[in-house]
Design an enzyme around this catalytic site. Structure first.
Site, PDB file in Angstrom:
ATOM      1  CB  ALA A 149      40.676  40.271  45.335  1.00 48.49           C
ATOM      2  CE1 TYR A 150      33.931  42.767  40.649  1.00 45.99           C
ATOM      3  CE2 TYR A 150      32.358  42.496  42.447  1.00 45.99           C
ATOM      4  CZ  TYR A 150      32.654  42.919  41.163  1.00 45.99           C
ATOM      5  OH  TYR A 150      31.675  43.494  40.388  1.00 45.99           O
ATOM      6  CB  ALA A 151      34.735  43.656  48.154  1.00 39.69           C
TER       7      ALA A 151
END
Length: 241
Positions: A149-151
């Site tokens: 999700a962060y990437a």
């Protein structure tokens, strides 16, 4: 004329190192913070004690009116804005199958919407000869488990940065992104045991974690002499990828 930089997330971690470096390079610096005025005041005090010029201001980077007020503060205090460095962001890690969708929404709001909002205000206000510098992450390429999700939120930064650079044709304003690798900040170190940290430190050919000043060095290059670097994501990770 003294140049002015607005640094979002400038109260701690990489953002603070960036604010201090740009101040040391002779810029006025507006240190943005989200919710911790004490840390922002400490960052401003450190800059002033080193002979620089800085003030602090609060804003939710995903709220257009608050970000507009942030820029207005910089303009009122220093006469204009030349460099915008958008380091503010959040990171919540979990395997994709276990990720809470509320956490996905929070990262989308801060990391994607926040970048759009800050960039929208920046393109209206940054003076000729200036620079807009967004923050991505090397994890977009490294594809580490739990970072999906962060990437993904930072992949959006990689996508919008070159588009914005082209949209500013004729303005003499560069737009780039910096993609740090593993960097020894509280955000990165939180929740990791010593063996994990040691393993990550061994991955780059230079065999160490990055430190905030490593990242600030790249930002200073893009904010100052790098007038022919435009529309790029610069990986600052010691050669890890």
């Amino acid at each position: 004329m003294t140049r002015t930089a607005l640094v979002t997330g400038g109260s701690g971690g990489i953002g603070r190192a960036v604010a201090q470096r740009l101040a040391a390079d002779g810029m006025n610096v507006l240190v943005h913070y989200a919710g911790n005025p004490r840390r922002a005041d400490e960052a401003v005090d450190a800059i002033r004690e080193a002979g620089g010029t800085a003030t602090a201001a609060q804003a939710d980077v995903a709220e257009e009116t608050e970000v507009a007020a942030l820029f207005e503060t910089a303009e009122r205090e220093y006469g204009g804005v030349d460099v915008v460095v958008h380091t503010a962001g959040i990171m919540i890690l979990a395997p994709l199958a276990e990720l809470k969708l509320d956490d996905l929404d929070r990262m989308h709001r801060i990391n994607i919407r926040g970048t759009f909002v800050v960039n929208q205000q920046a393109v209206q206000r940054v003076r000729g000869g200036g620079a807009i510098i967004n923050f991505s992450t090397s994890v977009v390429k490294l594809a580490l488990p739990t970072y999906s999700a962060y990437a993904a939120s930072k992949g959006a930064v990689d996508a919008l940065t070159p588009v914005l650079a082209r949209e500013l044709r004729g303005r003499d304003v560069t737009v780039n992104a910096v993609a740090p690798g593993p960097t020894a900040t509280p955000l990165f170190l939180d929740g990791k045991d010593e063996s994990t940290i040691e393993k990550l430190a061994k991955q780059p050919p230079l065999e160490r974690l990055g430190v905030p000043d490593d990242i600030a060095e790249a930002v200073a290059f893009l904010a100052g002499p790098a007038r022919w670097v435009n529309g790029q994501t610069i990986y600052v990770n010691g050669g890890i990828a």
